[in-house]
Structure formats: structure tokens, C-alpha cells
Write an enzyme that holds these catalytic residues in place. Structure first.
Site, short mmCIF file in Angstrom:
data_model
loop_
_atom_site.label_atom_id
_atom_site.label_comp_id
_atom_site.label_asym_id
_atom_site.label_seq_id
_atom_site.Cartn_x
_atom_site.Cartn_y
_atom_site.Cartn_z
N GLY A 31 -25.60 -13.34 -27.07
CA GLY A 31 -25.22 -13.70 -28.43
C GLY A 31 -26.29 -13.33 -29.42
O GLY A 31 -27.34 -12.77 -29.06
N THR A 35 -29.24 -15.73 -24.89
CA THR A 35 -28.61 -15.11 -23.72
C THR A 35 -28.15 -16.20 -22.77
O THR A 35 -28.88 -17.17 -22.54
CB THR A 35 -29.62 -14.19 -22.99
OG1 THR A 35 -30.10 -13.21 -23.91
CG2 THR A 35 -28.96 -13.49 -21.81
N ASP A 146 -17.39 -23.27 -37.33
CA ASP A 146 -17.29 -21.90 -36.81
C ASP A 146 -16.20 -21.80 -35.75
O ASP A 146 -16.40 -21.21 -34.69
CB ASP A 146 -18.63 -21.45 -36.24
CG ASP A 146 -18.70 -19.93 -36.04
OD1 ASP A 146 -17.94 -19.20 -36.73
OD2 ASP A 146 -19.49 -19.47 -35.20
N GLU A 383 10.02 -14.58 -4.13
CA GLU A 383 11.44 -14.28 -4.37
C GLU A 383 11.68 -13.99 -5.85
O GLU A 383 12.45 -13.09 -6.20
CB GLU A 383 12.30 -15.46 -3.93
CG GLU A 383 12.34 -15.64 -2.41
CD GLU A 383 13.02 -16.94 -1.99
OE1 GLU A 383 13.56 -16.97 -0.86
OE2 GLU A 383 12.97 -17.93 -2.76
N ASP A 410 6.55 0.65 14.14
CA ASP A 410 5.89 1.54 15.10
C ASP A 410 5.58 2.92 14.52
O ASP A 410 5.18 3.83 15.24
CB ASP A 410 6.73 1.69 16.37
CG ASP A 410 8.09 2.33 16.09
OD1 ASP A 410 8.36 2.67 14.92
OD2 ASP A 410 8.89 2.46 17.05
N SER A 412 7.42 5.28 13.57
CA SER A 412 8.18 6.37 14.19
C SER A 412 8.90 7.23 13.17
O SER A 412 9.40 8.31 13.51
CB SER A 412 9.22 5.77 15.15
OG SER A 412 10.19 5.02 14.41
N ASP A 444 23.77 9.45 8.70
CA ASP A 444 24.03 10.41 9.79
C ASP A 444 24.50 9.72 11.07
O ASP A 444 24.60 10.35 12.13
CB ASP A 444 22.80 11.28 10.07
CG ASP A 444 21.58 10.45 10.46
OD1 ASP A 444 21.73 9.22 10.68
OD2 ASP A 444 20.47 11.03 10.54
#
Length: 490
Positions: A31, A35, A146, A383, A410, A412, A444
Site C-alpha cells: 500500500g 506492506t 474511506d 447433476e 480399457d 480399446s 454399424d
């Protein structure tokens, strides 16, 4: 040989050296007059703050008296919970040290900069604390002189941390009817009667009114390109309520601001009258607006998702930065009024009613049920984040990769039914329809979900959607750019 100058003392008694009792650590702040260091008590390990004021900056007896008065006032107010508590004061030949309560949450000013502005309910809570400090000061015969956001610290970084007043360096003791003439304070917050050099405790209410104005809109009521220009605007006393966000702010809030920023100090509200104003006292008059139609829209979209997508959104939500979920964290706390960590049907209903939602109870119940993935009967924080994060988070590849990897245990490259069963178990979810869900995603027909299928599922049906009000949370109050670079002392 010239005589060495006599050492002058602030305290009327001798003290130990501060380092006899404390380890002084890192610098916490710098300040104009001192300090602040982190300090640790050598015996107990308690962490505190130590404000060290170099005596070389005390140029006359009045400066020494001012430091002593600051210490006295802090002790005088030390029992008040929203004032930083002073532990002890020390003095040596070079410095005066004030050891006080450590507040690690930063300044109110910094939070305003980060958020832009506050909702009415949040602003009412903060200004109630600030004016409570003013009332405590005035009732104990102290004028702060202030008040500004930089002089209020949060006890911790938690959003619901206590707000505490600090820096009583310009504060003075006063008696009823006493008037001051010293021109002190900070430019944006100084009351007109201070500029006229004839003022009393009413100047603190004016400064608090300026803070309230800033809390609600993000900029001060009186500003110009120069300090003289700011003072001219203050003396004119004209308030701006036409530009955004003022048209959407309640008349009750504006009424309070007008009465706190009344140019005639004799007509201005006292601190106690501010605390009795309906906007402060009545939650219905100072409404929070935690939800908007975008939230309802997101909950509805979430309700239409399958459980894998809901779980993936939760995984993504948990890896987002604090900046990204800050608005939602605030929103959750606003809705969770009993601070239980979960949102009940009644809390969700009340939040929607506060913003004028016309959803029927059955519809609100359905939204809660959809967000309540673990079927506990309430919405927990995870959630809630999953249900309300903006779906543009799904456009970021790293988020999708992270979510896919969470389920692909895993590594994969495929998510199998066994891996989904394991994930469901981790989340505490029971679902016997995993086969059907995989069939819907598995394009697929190989009985498992690859990354491409996962991404297609995640991005299916995502509109761009609107914001949740986080735009305003990210607006910046930056006196160095938006406003003139003049947050100087008067």
C-alpha cells in the site's frame, strides 16, 4: 559530531519485536503507507497478516498520531464480526507492525472486476454487510472516511465467504455534531460535503451508496476524464438510470440509491435507515433473478437425452475450469437456499416462480426428475452442472475425447456394455435398458460404440442456444480501460 535524531514512538508502551512471536513470510500486498506480509505464530502455527508501516514515512507528529488512532479504532471495533480483527501491535526503531486476522479471499473490488456486476439479491446482501459496518462505526463514534471496494476483504475464496472491512488509516473518532474539514477519501467515492470541507458521519453513507451503484451496474455513478471532472459530477449529483442494466433493476433498489446519494447530508438516510429500507429487508422487493428461460430450455433439452449423454455431460462439466462454471456455481448456490448441497423440488419451483416462470408443478417435477440422474429425489451439484452447461462445450474436441475415454476403460477405442455397466455402478445408477441404448447409438450394429458413433450421439439435436446470464458475469469493471485510469486518492 552531530547528534543522532531521537527515535520517535507511535505506541505509548514498549513492545517485543514482532519476530519474537511471528515468522514473517511472503508479501500479501503493498500500500501507500505500508506492506502486508503473511505471518505465522511461532508457538501455535496460526496464520495471520502483518501490516508493517515504515516510520520513515511518518513525517510529523500528526502522522504518528494517525497510526496510533488506526490501531485504537481497530481495537475499538474488534468485536464486530465484519471488521478485520486486530491481534496485536508491535513497534521497533524502524517500523510499526499491526498483526491482524488473515483474509485470503481478496478484495471486493477484484470480485466486481471479475464478475462485472451482481444480482440484486447478492448486492443487497453485500451492501447490508457494508452498511452494517458503517452503523457499527457510527454507533461507536467512528467515521470511516474511506469506504471503497478495495477496503473490503473476503475471509476466504469461497463464494459465500464473509466480507470484512479493513484499512482504518483515514478513520477518526467523532462526537455528535462534530464537523471535519480535512479533504480525504478516494475520488469516485467522496461525498459532496467532503469537497465543501464541512462534513460528518453522513459521508460514509454516501460512499456506501456509490458502492451499491457499482455492485448493480459495474461502473461508478460519477466519473470523468479527470479528478476535477469527477468532483464536478459529484457536486452536480445527477444519477444515470437510463442505460443498461438500470431499466431491468427494481424501482426499490433505485429508490435506496437515490436516498443514499442525496446531496444534502441532512436529508440523506442514516446507516440504520438504510438497513431498514424495504429493498434490504424484504427478499421479495430485492429479488434474485437466478434463472431465465435459457435455463428452462437447457433442462428440457437435458430431459430428452439418453443416460449416456447425460453422464458424458457430467464428465465434461467436472473437467471445466472455474472460469467456465463460475456462473453456474453461483446459480446453484442461489437456488440451493438451505445450502444443503442439493436442489429440492421446492427450491427449483421457488427459483422459477421468482423469475415469473409459468411452468406447472408437474412440468417442474419432470425437469427435476430428468436432471436427477441417480434418482435420489434431488439435484446435486454435479447433476446441475451436467444439466445446465452450455452445449457449445460439445464443440470442443478435447472435451469429447475426455468423455469417451472415461467410458472406454480399457482404451480399446470402443465402449462396451460391460464398460457402461461399470460406469453406471460408479455413478450409482440402475438401468436395465443398456442394450436398447447401445442399439440406438451403434450405427454399424457391431454391439459396441466407437468414437465416431459417440460424437454423433453427443452432437445430435444440439442447438446453439442462449446464455444463462453468464455474459453479465464476465463483463469487466476495469477502471484502467472502461473508465479513466484515476482511482487515486483525493
Amino acid at each position: 559530531m552531530a547528534n543522532k535524531p531521537r527515535t520517535r514512538w507511535v505506541l505509548p508502551y514498549k513492545t517485543k519485536n514482532v519476530e519474537d512471536n511471528y515468522f514473517l513470510g511472503q508479501v500479501l500486498g503493498q500500500g501507500q503507507f505500508g506492506t502486508t506480509f503473511l505471518c505465522t505464530h511461532k508457538q501455535t502455527g496460526q496464520k495471520l497478516a502483518c501490516k508493517s508501516i515504515p516510520k520513515r514515512k511518518l513525517l510529523c507528529q500528526e502522522d504518528y498520531d494517525d497510526v496510533l488512532r488506526e490501531i485504537q479504532i481497530m481495537h475499538h471495533l474488534s468485536e464486530y464480526p465484519n471488521v478485520v480483527r486486530i491481534e496485536s501491535a508491535y513497534e521497533d526503531t524502524k517500523n510499526v507492525h499491526l498483526v491482524m486476522e488473515l483474509c485470503e479471499g481478496g478484495e471486493l473490488f477484484d470480485r466486481i472486476v471479475k464478475r462485472g456486476h451482481y444480482s440484486e439479491r447478492e448486492a443487497a446482501k453485500l451492501i447490508k454487510t457494508i452498511v452494517g459496518v458503517v452503523e457499527a462505526c457510527h454507533s461507536l463514534g467512528v467515521v470511516h472516511r474511506d469506504l471503497k471496494p478495495e477496503n473490503f476483504l473476503f475471509s476466504s475464496s469461497d463464494e459465500d465467504a464473509s466480507l470484512k472491512s479493513t484499512d482504518f488509516g483515514l478513520s477518526v473518532f467523532c462526537t455528535p455534531g462534530e464537523a471535519f474539514s480535512e479533504l480525504v477519501g478516494s475520488a469516485y467515492y467522496v461525498a459532496p460535503e467532503v469537497l465543501h470541507k464541512h462534513y460528518g458521519p453522513e459521508c460514509d453513507v454516501w460512499s456506501a451508496g456509490v458502492i451499491l451503484y457499482i455492485l448493480l451496474c459495474g461502473f461508478p455513478p460519477f466519473w470523468a476524464e479527470s479528478e476535477i471532472g469527477i468532483f464536478r459530477k459529484i457536486l452536480q449529483g445527477k444519477l444515470e438510470f437510463e442505460i443498461n442494466p438500470w431499466p431491468s433493476i427494481s424501482e426499490s433498489a433505485k429508490d435506496l440509491i437515490k436516498k443514499m446519494l442525496e446531496s444534502n447530508p441532512k436529508k440523506r438516510l442514516t446507516a440504520h435507515q438504510v438497513l431498514c429500507h424495504p429493498w434490504i429487508v424484504d427478499d421479495k422487493v430485492a429479488p434474485d433473478k437466478p434463472l431465465d428461460c435459457a435455463v428452462v430450455s437447457r433442462l428440457k433439452k437435458f430431459s430428452a437425452m439418453n443416460k449416456l449423454k447425460k453422464m458424458a455431460l457430467r464428465v465434461i462439466a467436472e473437467r471445466l475450469s472455474e472460469e467456465e462454471i463460475g456462473g453456474l456455481k453461483e446459480l446453484f448456490k442461489m437456488i440451493d437456499t438451505d445450502k444443503s448441497g442439493t436442489i429440492t423440488f421446492e427450491e427449483l419451483k421457488d427459483s422459477m416462480r421468482r423469475v415469473g416462470s409459468e411452468l406447472m408443478e408437474s412440468e417442474i417435477q419432470e425437469l427435476l426428475r430428468a436432471a436427477d440422474v441417480d434418482e435420489s429425489g434431488t439435484i446435486d451439484y454435479g447433476e446441475f452442472l451436467a444439466a445446465t452447461i452450455h452445449l457449445n462445450k460439445l464443440e470442443r474436441e478435447e472435451n469429447l475425447v475426455a468423455a469417451f475415454s472415461f467410458f472406454d476403460k480399457d482404451a480399446s477405442g470402443y465402449i462396451t456394455i460391460e464398460e457402461l455397466q461399470q460406469a453406471w455402478k460408479e455413478f450409482g445408477i440402475n438401468d436395465s435398458n443398456l442394450d436398447e441404448m447401445i442399439k440406438d447409438i451403434d450405427q454399424d450394429n457391431d454391439g459396441q460404440i466407437d468414437y465416431g458413433e459417440f460424437v454423433a450421439m453427443m452432437r445430435k439435436g444440439n442447438g446453439t442456444g442462449g446464455g444463462i446470464g453468464r455474459r453479465t458475469m464476465r463483463n469487466s469493471l476495469n477502471f484502467g480501460t472502461t473508465l479513466p485510469d484515476e482511482s487515486m486518492n483525493v
